[in-house]
Design a protein around this motif. Sequence first.
Motif, mmCIF file in Angstrom:
data_model
loop_
_atom_site.group_PDB
_atom_site.id
_atom_site.type_symbol
_atom_site.label_atom_id
_atom_site.label_comp_id
_atom_site.label_asym_id
_atom_site.label_seq_id
_atom_site.Cartn_x
_atom_site.Cartn_y
_atom_site.Cartn_z
ATOM 1 N N VAL A 107 0.858 -1.182 0.000
ATOM 2 C CA VAL A 107 0.000 0.000 0.000
ATOM 3 C C VAL A 107 0.898 1.236 0.000
ATOM 4 O O VAL A 107 2.077 1.163 0.339
ATOM 5 N N LYS A 108 0.294 2.375 -0.418
ATOM 6 C CA LYS A 108 1.107 3.577 -0.584
ATOM 7 C C LYS A 108 1.057 4.489 0.632
ATOM 8 O O LYS A 108 1.877 5.391 0.761
ATOM 9 N N GLY A 109 0.045 4.293 1.460
ATOM 10 C CA GLY A 109 -0.077 5.161 2.627
ATOM 11 C C GLY A 109 -0.805 6.457 2.339
ATOM 12 O O GLY A 109 -0.572 7.479 2.986
ATOM 13 N N ILE A 110 -1.688 6.423 1.341
ATOM 14 C CA ILE A 110 -2.485 7.622 1.014
ATOM 15 C C ILE A 110 -3.443 7.926 2.173
ATOM 16 O O ILE A 110 -3.986 7.021 2.795
ATOM 17 N N LYS A 111 -3.657 9.181 2.419
ATOM 18 C CA LYS A 111 -4.554 9.614 3.495
ATOM 19 C C LYS A 111 -5.985 9.146 3.184
ATOM 20 O O LYS A 111 -6.520 9.421 2.106
ATOM 21 N N PRO A 112 -6.607 8.440 4.116
ATOM 22 C CA PRO A 112 -7.928 7.874 3.811
ATOM 23 C C PRO A 112 -9.019 8.937 3.718
ATOM 24 O O PRO A 112 -8.907 9.995 4.329
ATOM 25 N N ARG A 113 -10.041 8.625 2.953
ATOM 26 C CA ARG A 113 -11.195 9.526 2.808
ATOM 27 C C ARG A 113 -12.462 8.817 3.251
ATOM 28 O O ARG A 113 -13.490 8.859 2.585
ATOM 29 N N LEU A 114 -12.341 8.081 4.325
ATOM 30 C CA LEU A 114 -13.436 7.232 4.779
ATOM 31 C C LEU A 114 -14.420 7.989 5.672
ATOM 32 O O LEU A 114 -15.337 7.391 6.228
ATOM 33 N N GLY A 115 -14.220 9.277 5.825
ATOM 34 C CA GLY A 115 -15.118 10.039 6.685
ATOM 35 C C GLY A 115 -15.070 9.544 8.119
ATOM 36 O O GLY A 115 -16.070 9.576 8.832
ATOM 37 N N LEU A 138 -14.821 6.562 9.116
ATOM 38 C CA LEU A 138 -15.556 5.320 9.354
ATOM 39 C C LEU A 138 -14.672 4.080 9.184
ATOM 40 O O LEU A 138 -15.072 3.094 8.571
ATOM 41 N N ALA A 139 -13.479 4.132 9.717
ATOM 42 C CA ALA A 139 -12.571 2.997 9.572
ATOM 43 C C ALA A 139 -12.989 1.836 10.464
ATOM 44 O O ALA A 139 -13.498 2.030 11.566
ATOM 45 N N ARG A 140 -12.777 0.643 9.961
ATOM 46 C CA ARG A 140 -13.077 -0.555 10.747
ATOM 47 C C ARG A 140 -12.043 -0.694 11.851
ATOM 48 O O ARG A 140 -10.840 -0.550 11.608
ATOM 49 N N SER A 169 -12.669 -3.407 14.312
ATOM 50 C CA SER A 169 -12.749 -4.796 14.779
ATOM 51 C C SER A 169 -12.086 -5.738 13.779
ATOM 52 O O SER A 169 -11.964 -5.435 12.591
ATOM 53 N N SER A 170 -11.675 -6.883 14.268
ATOM 54 C CA SER A 170 -11.177 -7.938 13.383
ATOM 55 C C SER A 170 -12.377 -8.651 12.763
ATOM 56 O O SER A 170 -13.454 -8.710 13.350
#
Lengths: 447, 447, 493, 493
Positions: free
Chosen positions: D22-30, D32-34, D36-37
């Motif tokens: 992965v490149k390490g781009i800044k996420p745009r998930l608002g 809402l990152a997971r 939990s496993s």
Amino acid sequence: MRYLPLTPSDRAQMLARVGVNSIDALFQDVPAFARFDGPIAGLPLAQGELAVERHMQRLSHASVAAGSVPFFCGAGAYRHAVPASVDHLIQRSEFLTTYTPYQPEMAQGTVQTLFEFQTQVAGLLACDVANASMYDGSTACAEAVVMAARITKRRKVVFSGGLHPHYRRSARTLAKHSGLDIAGLPIAIDDEAAVLAAVDQDTACVVVQCPNVFGTLTDFTELARAVQAKGALLIAIFTEAVAFGLVKPPGDMGADIVAGEGQSIGNALNFGGPYVGLFATKDKYVRQMPGRLAGETVDADGNRGFVLTLSTREQHIRRDKATSNICTNSGLCALAFSIHMTLLGDKGLKHLAQLNHEAACETADAVSTLEGVELVSPSFFNEFAVRVPGSAAKVVDAMAAEGVLGGVPYSRLRQEPGFDDVLLIAATETTTADDIAALADTLKKVI
Amino acid sequence: MRYLPLTPSDRAQMLARVGVNSIDALFQDVPAFARFDGPIAGLPLAQGELAVERHMQRLSHASVAAGSVPFFCGAGAYRHAVPASVDHLIQRSEFLTTYTPYQPEMAQGTVQTLFEFQTQVAGLLACDVANASMYDGSTACAEAVVMAARITKRRKVVFSGGLHPHYRRSARTLAKHSGLDIAGLPIAIDDEAAVLAAVDQDTACVVVQCPNVFGTLTDFTELARAVQAKGALLIAIFTEAVAFGLVKPPGDMGADIVAGEGQSIGNALNFGGPYVGLFATKDKYVRQMPGRLAGETVDADGNRGFVLTLSTREQHIRRDKATSNICTNSGLCALAFSIHMTLLGDKGLKHLAQLNHEAACETADAVSTLEGVELVSPSFFNEFAVRVPGSAAKVVDAMAAEGVLGGVPYSRLRQEPGFDDVLLIAATETTTADDIAALADTLKKVI
Amino acid sequence: QPTSLIFETGAIDRTGVDLPPVKGIKPRLGGLARTSSTGNPGLSEPEAVRHYVRLSQRNYAIDLGMFPLGSCTMKHNARLNEKMARLPGFADVHPLQPISTVQGALRVMDELSHWLMTLTGMQAVALSPKAGAHGELCGMLAIRAALDARGQAHRRRVLVPESAHGTNPATAVQCGFVVDEIKAAPDGRVDLSDLKTKLGDDVAGIMLTNPNTCGLFERDIRIIADLIHEAGGYFYCDGANFNAIAGAVRPGDLGVDAMHINLHKTFSTPHGGGGPGSGPTVLSAALAPFAPVPYVVKRADGSLDLIEHEADSDGEPFGRMVAFHGQMGMYTRALTYMLSHGADGIRQASEDAVLNANYVQACLKAHMSPAFEGVCMHEALFDDSWLDGTGVTTLDFAKAMIDEGYHPMTMYFPLVVHGAMLIEPTESESKASLDAFIATMTSLAQAAKSGDTARFTGAPHHAPVKRLDETRAARKPVLKWTPPAEISQIAAE
Amino acid sequence: QPTSLIFETGAIDRTGVDLPPVKGIKPRLGGLARTSSTGNPGLSEPEAVRHYVRLSQRNYAIDLGMFPLGSCTMKHNARLNEKMARLPGFADVHPLQPISTVQGALRVMDELSHWLMTLTGMQAVALSPKAGAHGELCGMLAIRAALDARGQAHRRRVLVPESAHGTNPATAVQCGFVVDEIKAAPDGRVDLSDLKTKLGDDVAGIMLTNPNTCGLFERDIRIIADLIHEAGGYFYCDGANFNAIAGAVRPGDLGVDAMHINLHKTFSTPHGGGGPGSGPTVLSAALAPFAPVPYVVKRADGSLDLIEHEADSDGEPFGRMVAFHGQMGMYTRALTYMLSHGADGIRQASEDAVLNANYVQACLKAHMSPAFEGVCMHEALFDDSWLDGTGVTTLDFAKAMIDEGYHPMTMYFPLVVHGAMLIEPTESESKASLDAFIATMTSLAQAAKSGDTARFTGAPHHAPVKRLDETRAARKPVLKWTPPAEISQIAAE
């Protein structure tokens, strides 16, 4: 790495159990100067499936697939339609990822299919007995030659001028280094029977081919008798197994050893390999035959079962006294051959052969009526030779530039004065009327 | 005919054994006027494999394969790289050609894989329990709605404006005829939570989607509590299962029923089907869940085994009292999903999701910097919406003419004033930097 | 349900293919039409599919469990490799198409050659040999050609350790050499002093496996190479065990002149029940001029060409070994494997293979008797001294493994160890799989020592068939199916 | 070797895929990152392949032997069909690509529609239903839409014979209808007089299977159709048994208004252990205007278009049943089957299916009790009266078949026959295969009658598992794997 189950923690635990500190300790016997610290330079590092597939797809696209153009190449490898079920079945894990059936109790699938294969091959070639396959037709031919020398205890080998040059060359390589003398007759489109004149009391065998490399068909029945009367063996070679759905098989002509290529049945072109060598002979010579053999027996309960047998001929038992150094056959290709044969049956094979012959007849008519093109094969099955104006190789290249793979120039196989203008053209059941028209049009245009 | 084992002589013998003269005698109960003498007119006769394959190849070539061009279509179906082993394994005879495991003793392979599938789906969605798959995401959504009505014994269904229009339409079809009232909220790019305002004492459920059809991500945690406080259920829909490698799963937000599409994992685009519906809920609702369920049990020796269970919910037992008329799941697609999940594991799935998100971020940057293009999704996973000048459908057609499949116009899903200019663009791990550059260049050219 | 032969279930007038009608064109067969039946019955497609699927289930396979087969290297066969080999640009290309139309296929050969030469540190590679033994033949023929070229045709003696694979002496003989055996030292390696006594000016070379067939690295490999070279011979290395060191050690650095590489072992092309294999042979600078045709060369414009005809002048290569260009289908599979693993993954695979073998040896050494002290490479070798007095033989023990769901290990090889059991787990087995195997072997060993001989001598009990009578098969060979009618006719006569 | 669950052998940090970094781009998930496993462990590829190959061998399959399953039609699945379905122009095409880029895919749908309409003699076809029951839903919704359109929304009663498949009443209810059962006559067919008494102006239609689930052709089918039509209702035909008459009889000629076609039965797309299926529904002229979207239409220039949005005005179709366009993968397989068989082969297949069933019935009627007199269609139906007094039930008998290597026949269905055993051999079985099956059934029947009850009540004895406890599974359902640690924690609480 997706194929390696050990995790770093697995490795650490296991090294501890072995009682060493690092993996390097297990390579302690390798001289220090020869050990690398990391990956060998000059090669890429691991890649995922998607990246690898992209690379291979690019390479695939850099060749012209036979099925994408009008296609008439033969000369020892033939494009036939193989039922989808064949490739599906040979990819079953239990066939694909199993080992040589040295433990027959857990390999009955493989040994029984080899037994069936042997029976089918013997029937196809009209011979007493066939082995469980060889690498390919050319190496089968080479092994046939040294087998004949073993049987006759003679040293001279006579090759007909109609034998496929690659077969002749491969057999010569093995024969020469086995201490045999080679008598190669001049290249000839229709002179198979001329080998008889070269037979003397030193001759171990004569090697003839039908259909020969020019497509010509010859009945060897008389020749076989004459050769055998001189104490030599007749080896009959073929490169197109489908022929024997329609053409008199070598066993019916009295050949002593029959060897050839089985690729046509069940197997793809594969740019030349893997293919499957067929090898058959008379009962009396079976113990001199190279390669694996499956045989019937019973288990401890008296039930029928199959095993590899007569392995005392083989290298892993006999070492330097073996009949051959071979320790691999072409098992999966033999299975493909056998499944396709099972689907065809006698009826389907004859029908298929008929379609091939008719396609070749139509192709021959279409090209031999062109100005400057001369059909030179007096008879043929699904492949024939024509002479074209000038260099056949240049004609083929010019056709390829027009998107037609129009055959194989004989010079591709062997550079021989007087044969530069010979073009070998094959047709099969996959050849369409459009293909034939494209060939004729393009050939006309480029000559 | 290659698929029919009976020979003419077999048929004659068998008719004799049955005691009739001809096959027609076995069709004696068919009224005479409806019987044909020969093959039905207007259809071709039997063809060999080669001819059929040629025809199908021609049809195949008449479409543009996604993998052959820069490709950005999503909107409920996503192009991912599926490991070669997945398709190989699902084609094993024992999986491909077996029946619904009603006889579990000879179907442990199928039932165990379904049990594993259920566990994986429950883990992915963070739910208590999942079923053994539905036809697809849209029918799973429809079944979720009628299930919620069954549980709450209420009649009103509220659809968010961010729900995939095909899902909304399919659910509406089933709900309407089950006697439910539909409250569809206005289409909105980022207004999932607005459903709460429409909830009243008659409301059985509200249906929201995350990521929604415009790519927008919404946390439903508060919404779920509020909806449940009003005695209704929250149904969370999704169309891209890979999202939950990176995005908070609906179970963690408190959704009562989670339904969506599993195609992304293990399955090809297939022009829309077959796909695999995922369906999960809370333990307390399990007996109201539609579809098959695999459960653990023991055999007569006390060894672990698996069976289909709770079948008293199903039509073949309960007939008109069943929870659903469903009698098929999407078994083989579920198996493909499960195998791919097994290869990925938690670690691989998270990595894959990250790659998807990054590809989408890069694509969004590349297109949203173009003059006239506006990124309208406030947040997204691997798909986002942009507004383009004029009609998005025309823009897409113009890009297709340039050899780029640049996304899906929202109007393709639903013709809605004010949304004609909305273009949905998806990227996955298969998207390359070259693809993104081609999209940006072409989009710039056509707008 | 019993498994019949196709000849028992098929019918001579049945077929599982549909073909378009023939046209009735006048034949041009020169009168050579076939009149006899092939005798081969046909099956409809459903019958044929069922026949082969059922038969397949009577096989064990690497996809079902471990094959701890020393020297045979049964590792995972990735399905990606199968898929790639079937791409039309590889599978549907004729070997004699114009060179301009096969550039992609030639690129596969060229890239594979680059990998093989880089991993081995050698100067040239002959791709065409069709299998390992064929590769040996290639290497030994190159040695013979090189000797002949320098006028030393009298060098015909080849030194072969007694632990060698059977193919080594068989190959040497097939090339017109005579074999002279070298003794093994007590540590399982070549006896250097015996080697020295066997050197002489009639020596053509030595054939040596490294790691050797006892699973041990020949520590003195460089000394052996130097001795042979000083004596005027060449060093042929049997590459069957290259998978222990691939990516970690380059044979070229050790003084090797020729080595075949089993693509179906080290690079995981499937064994397929006994082939097809592929045995490219790498050559040192000294032997490079003696490579057989065909080979790929790069043209000035970067495109590739295929040299298919022997050169006339210098080099005097020994010729051609086979029609066409070798096992393309195996090249694509091996290249796919290489690209997937990378230089790092190949090294890691070798290390894991060695670690797995040492782990098995460490866990089993309390229950069975290791043939030699110390760490091993990718194979753990045991002798049968621990079975003394139990009444159980190596063969019995092996057959009992079948009942436990394992393919037996390699047994009675190498010959230098009594009742040898050679175990090669490969890098494809997980620790859990190894632990299960070790538990089974331990429990079997305990059973053997506890006097439960019936469990062994009667084994296998749970395979599709009981132990098969191999002697009977060889005494009066039945090598094909004969119709019952013919058999009774023969009996009646 | 026991078959573990992936959760028992996998590891949470292991994976069987290799992906680029992965490149390490800044996420745009608002935000809402997971966190939990998923709890799902991974397996390396070799482990995964072995897991599934081993598991597969715990299944029985049509490629291994006969499934004499009445109403379920387990016939040969040709591999050509699988190959064609994977061509990139079908498998790698997105459902929402521009219409100009999917003309080949639309051609498949158009050609399949032509075959289905021609074989059934009907006017229209809705391809999108995802399975047989879904096709039923489609047909019944079309009937409801038609009734609504003519202002007869009060017609809500659907007549269903008591021998019907369970899906029929379940579907009717799901469409908002109420079900009224029709009795069976002693000859196993619809009781006409009972039918007549059930007619009335609240009748929406009838759902009838023909050949019916007793394996008999409804002789009075045309009379039934006329009665329903005269009463103002529609005739829905359950097409599950179309394979008995395909190519020989057209349902449209019999008065049918709607019928689903199980592509996975009649046209041999594989069952896959329970799906995916495909259930296109053919419609009469009366119902054709009420087909759901999407459907394919031909443009003036000969190219094809796809109608995806509901018409606003006339016809008032009931809408959309599913996202996208249905089971394309099944269309390609079915079309390949149709092209391979041709109109002649499809007819022959139906005739062979009927002949095979009658042959089985004729051979078994001396040992078991046929439910009805006379010839049957593609299924032979027996009741359990011949087991009276043996202590063996239909279920026991079925489980004993497993030990003989056969999948049991359909049992306890249709409900109108006591202890029903419904046998459908299909056209894929050879005479030799039928003879072997008949011999086994005969021998089992004799064993049952001879008092060998243990052989039956304890069966299966030779399957991968013994008889499974289905009651236990339902009483306290365990529907997913739980880590042992969690289980002991729960137990401790």
